[in-house]
Design a protein around this motif. Structure first.
Motif, PDB file in Angstrom:
ATOM      1  N   LYS A 237       8.088 -25.351  -7.636  1.00 16.33           N
ATOM      2  CA  LYS A 237       7.074 -24.578  -8.354  1.00 16.33           C
ATOM      3  C   LYS A 237       7.467 -23.103  -8.319  1.00 16.33           C
ATOM      4  O   LYS A 237       8.114 -22.652  -7.368  1.00 16.33           O
ATOM      5  CB  LYS A 237       5.714 -24.729  -7.670  1.00 16.33           C
ATOM      6  N   VAL A 238       7.012 -22.367  -9.326  1.00 12.67           N
ATOM      7  CA  VAL A 238       7.202 -20.925  -9.312  1.00 12.67           C
ATOM      8  C   VAL A 238       6.515 -20.382  -8.053  1.00 12.67           C
ATOM      9  O   VAL A 238       5.497 -20.938  -7.617  1.00 12.67           O
ATOM     10  CB  VAL A 238       6.606 -20.321 -10.620  1.00 12.67           C
ATOM     11  N   PRO A 239       7.053 -19.328  -7.400  1.00 13.35           N
ATOM     12  CA  PRO A 239       6.422 -18.831  -6.174  1.00 13.35           C
ATOM     13  C   PRO A 239       4.938 -18.551  -6.387  1.00 13.35           C
ATOM     14  O   PRO A 239       4.531 -18.077  -7.445  1.00 13.35           O
ATOM     15  CB  PRO A 239       7.194 -17.541  -5.875  1.00 13.35           C
ATOM     16  N   ASP A 240       4.128 -18.860  -5.360  1.00 14.22           N
ATOM     17  CA  ASP A 240       2.675 -18.738  -5.485  1.00 14.22           C
ATOM     18  C   ASP A 240       2.248 -17.296  -5.241  1.00 14.22           C
ATOM     19  O   ASP A 240       1.831 -16.927  -4.144  1.00 14.22           O
ATOM     20  CB  ASP A 240       1.998 -19.694  -4.489  1.00 14.22           C
ATOM     21  N   THR A 241       2.322 -16.490  -6.269  1.00 12.60           N
ATOM     22  CA  THR A 241       1.880 -15.095  -6.184  1.00 12.60           C
ATOM     23  C   THR A 241       0.728 -14.900  -7.158  1.00 12.60           C
ATOM     24  O   THR A 241       0.531 -15.701  -8.068  1.00 12.60           O
ATOM     25  CB  THR A 241       3.014 -14.132  -6.570  1.00 12.60           C
ATOM     26  N   GLU A 242       0.002 -13.810  -6.968  1.00  9.30           N
ATOM     27  CA  GLU A 242      -1.091 -13.490  -7.883  1.00  9.30           C
ATOM     28  C   GLU A 242      -0.561 -13.369  -9.308  1.00  9.30           C
ATOM     29  O   GLU A 242      -1.160 -13.839 -10.266  1.00  9.30           O
ATOM     30  CB  GLU A 242      -1.735 -12.166  -7.424  1.00  9.30           C
ATOM     31  N   GLN A 243       0.590 -12.735  -9.405  1.00 12.48           N
ATOM     32  CA  GLN A 243       1.224 -12.521 -10.713  1.00 12.48           C
ATOM     33  C   GLN A 243       1.526 -13.852 -11.414  1.00 12.48           C
ATOM     34  O   GLN A 243       1.185 -14.052 -12.572  1.00 12.48           O
ATOM     35  CB  GLN A 243       2.534 -11.728 -10.468  1.00 12.48           C
ATOM     36  N   SER A 244       2.163 -14.781 -10.697  1.00 17.60           N
ATOM     37  CA  SER A 244       2.519 -16.040 -11.364  1.00 17.60           C
ATOM     38  C   SER A 244       1.273 -16.884 -11.620  1.00 17.60           C
ATOM     39  O   SER A 244       1.184 -17.562 -12.638  1.00 17.60           O
ATOM     40  CB  SER A 244       3.597 -16.820 -10.601  1.00 17.60           C
ATOM     41  N   ARG A 245       0.277 -16.816 -10.738  1.00 17.92           N
ATOM     42  CA  ARG A 245      -0.979 -17.551 -11.017  1.00 17.92           C
ATOM     43  C   ARG A 245      -1.621 -17.032 -12.294  1.00 17.92           C
ATOM     44  O   ARG A 245      -2.079 -17.797 -13.125  1.00 17.92           O
ATOM     45  CB  ARG A 245      -1.957 -17.417  -9.853  1.00 17.92           C
ATOM     46  N   GLN A 246      -1.680 -15.695 -12.409  1.00 18.32           N
ATOM     47  CA  GLN A 246      -2.357 -15.092 -13.562  1.00 18.32           C
ATOM     48  C   GLN A 246      -1.591 -15.287 -14.865  1.00 18.32           C
ATOM     49  O   GLN A 246      -2.176 -15.511 -15.915  1.00 18.32           O
ATOM     50  CB  GLN A 246      -2.491 -13.582 -13.345  1.00 18.32           C
ATOM     51  N   HIS A 247      -0.277 -15.168 -14.801  1.00 22.20           N
ATOM     52  CA  HIS A 247       0.495 -15.131 -16.049  1.00 22.20           C
ATOM     53  C   HIS A 247       1.164 -16.445 -16.407  1.00 22.20           C
ATOM     54  O   HIS A 247       1.579 -16.633 -17.544  1.00 22.20           O
ATOM     55  CB  HIS A 247       1.541 -14.012 -15.988  1.00 22.20           C
ATOM     56  N   LEU A 248       1.307 -17.331 -15.436  1.00 23.31           N
ATOM     57  CA  LEU A 248       1.959 -18.609 -15.741  1.00 23.31           C
ATOM     58  C   LEU A 248       0.998 -19.778 -15.509  1.00 23.31           C
ATOM     59  O   LEU A 248       0.625 -20.478 -16.444  1.00 23.31           O
ATOM     60  CB  LEU A 248       3.221 -18.782 -14.884  1.00 23.31           C
ATOM     61  N   CYS A 249       0.585 -19.967 -14.261  1.00 22.72           N
ATOM     62  CA  CYS A 249      -0.209 -21.166 -13.940  1.00 22.72           C
ATOM     63  C   CYS A 249      -1.521 -21.214 -14.712  1.00 22.72           C
ATOM     64  O   CYS A 249      -1.964 -22.293 -15.118  1.00 22.72           O
ATOM     65  CB  CYS A 249      -0.466 -21.239 -12.439  1.00 22.72           C
ATOM     66  N   ALA A 250      -2.159 -20.053 -14.948  1.00 20.34           N
ATOM     67  CA  ALA A 250      -3.450 -20.051 -15.649  1.00 20.34           C
ATOM     68  C   ALA A 250      -3.307 -20.618 -17.056  1.00 20.34           C
ATOM     69  O   ALA A 250      -4.284 -21.070 -17.643  1.00 20.34           O
ATOM     70  CB  ALA A 250      -4.025 -18.637 -15.704  1.00 20.34           C
ATOM     71  N   TYR A 251      -2.110 -20.584 -17.599  1.00 24.44           N
ATOM     72  CA  TYR A 251      -1.890 -21.096 -18.959  1.00 24.44           C
ATOM     73  C   TYR A 251      -1.079 -22.386 -18.960  1.00 24.44           C
ATOM     74  O   TYR A 251      -0.551 -22.786 -19.985  1.00 24.44           O
ATOM     75  CB  TYR A 251      -1.184 -20.020 -19.810  1.00 24.44           C
ATOM     76  N   CYS A 252      -0.986 -23.020 -17.802  1.00 21.51           N
ATOM     77  CA  CYS A 252      -0.137 -24.211 -17.694  1.00 21.51           C
ATOM     78  C   CYS A 252      -1.028 -25.442 -17.514  1.00 21.51           C
ATOM     79  O   CYS A 252      -1.968 -25.431 -16.710  1.00 21.51           O
ATOM     80  CB  CYS A 252       0.802 -24.070 -16.496  1.00 21.51           C
ATOM     81  N   VAL A 253      -0.715 -26.484 -18.236  1.00 25.37           N
ATOM     82  CA  VAL A 253      -1.540 -27.701 -18.177  1.00 25.37           C
ATOM     83  C   VAL A 253      -1.474 -28.382 -16.813  1.00 25.37           C
ATOM     84  O   VAL A 253      -2.303 -29.225 -16.517  1.00 25.37           O
ATOM     85  CB  VAL A 253      -1.110 -28.725 -19.250  1.00 25.37           C
ATOM     86  N   TYR A 254      -0.539 -28.038 -15.994  1.00 21.80           N
ATOM     87  CA  TYR A 254      -0.367 -28.757 -14.726  1.00 21.80           C
ATOM     88  C   TYR A 254      -0.992 -28.035 -13.530  1.00 21.80           C
ATOM     89  O   TYR A 254      -0.723 -28.383 -12.390  1.00 21.80           O
ATOM     90  CB  TYR A 254       1.125 -28.994 -14.457  1.00 21.80           C
ATOM     91  N   ARG A 255      -1.819 -26.991 -13.783  1.00 19.84           N
ATOM     92  CA  ARG A 255      -2.265 -26.171 -12.645  1.00 19.84           C
ATOM     93  C   ARG A 255      -3.121 -26.952 -11.657  1.00 19.84           C
ATOM     94  O   ARG A 255      -3.057 -26.689 -10.455  1.00 19.84           O
ATOM     95  CB  ARG A 255      -2.956 -24.893 -13.121  1.00 19.84           C
TER      96      ARG A 255
END
Ligand code: SF4
Length: 296
Positions: A237-255
């Motif tokens: 998984k992409v590293p669990d940072t605030e940045q990746s949560r906000q910009h990647l995971c929040a828009y990812c169907v697998y969150r």
């Protein structure tokens, strides 16, 4: 052991971008081909509507590019498509080659290493090209246009990072020898992003031999990395940072599956409407057997 993909799998800018953003996303979407467990954005209706409008705009432009009367086409369109289409008719670049104009063309090239033989495919909104050695035309030349219907233009720096900006000119140059305009020097290729939101401010990326060589190295490196993995753990998984949560995971169907939050990101906050949003059906289109028919 190496990664196993269907023999007909073709890589695309979407699958490569998924890997570059988050290797786990590539694994889940393209290797396991898992269905969508959660919405990518909220409100979902607005997202669906945006996708639908984008698709209808592309359809209208494709028809115009293949000879349909733009006035008749315009008469069939409601707001906002009528305004977008008017922007296209007023601001379609007037300096494009006219000898060969292809809409929605798919090109694919061999793409593989000792761990697998695949293809790299790209679907182009528009390719305008001309052949070498014609009167007043010393070298073959090609311009790639990508029509964008996002609510605001994507920043140049962001476009430059995107694998679309790498894959499209790369595939075009590699495939050109077999195409009507013939072999093409990378310096004669240009990639342009055209926006309904800023139709007179296309973002233009000239291409070059140096970029082509750098893109080859980058693409081969990505491919080697991907094909070296064989199980989910090889695709972290992409590293669990605030940045990746906000910009990647929040828009990812697998969150939910990844335990990276519950709420979908808001469409209004997306910097680029297609940011990290993958149309899985479209992304998987190149896994179909028909890809063989696309091979040159
Ligand atoms: S939710 Fe985040 S970690 Fe999981 S696949 Fe999507 S981007 Fe990667």
């Amino acid at each position: 052991m190496a990664l196993t993909l269907p023999a007909t799998f073709a890589f695309s800018q979407s699958s490569l971008q998924a890997y570059a953003n988050c290797p786990r996303r590539f694994w889940l979407a393209y290797v396991e081909q898992l269905p969508w467990p959660s919405q990518e954005t909220k409100p979902f209706d607005a997202y669906e509507e945006q996708m639908r409008l984008g698709s209808r705009f592309h359809q209208a432009v494709r028809r115009a590019e293949t000879g349909f009367d733009p006035e008749l086409l315009a008469a069939t369109l409601d707001y906002p498509l009528d305004e977008w289409f008017a922007a296209y008719t007023r601001h379609r670049p007037d300096d494009l080659p006219t000898q060969f104009v292809a809409s929605e063309q798919v090109l694919s090239i061999p793409f593989g290493n000792e761990n697998g033989r695949y293809r790299l495919a790209a679907r182009y909104d528009l390719i305008a090209a001309e052949r070498a050695n014609e009167p007043e035309n010393e070298q073959a030349r090609a311009v790639i246009i990508d029509w964008k219907t996002t609510s605001r233009p994507t920043r140049r720096a962001r476009l430059q990072e995107q694998l679309q900006t790498v894959v499209y000119p790369f595939v075009l140059v590699e495939a050109s020898e077999s195409l009507p305009w013939g072999p093409i020097d990378p310096a004669q290729v240009e990639m342009r992003y055209w926006f309904t939101a800023a139709p007179d401010e296309s973002v233009i990326f000239p291409y070059s031999a140096d970029l082509h060589a750098a893109n080859r190295t980058r693409l081969q490196g990505l491919l080697a990395e991907m094909l070296a993995g064989s199980v989910q753990a090889d695709f972290p998984k992409v590293p669990d940072t605030e940045q990746s949560r906000q910009h990647l995971c929040a828009y990812c169907v697998y969150r939910s599956r990844c335990d990276r939050g519950i709420d979908a990101g808001d469409l209004a906050d997306v910097d680029d409407a297609d940011f990290f949003v993958v149309d899985l059906e479209e992304s998987l289109e190149f896994t179909l057997d028909t890809v063989e028919a696309l091979a040159f």
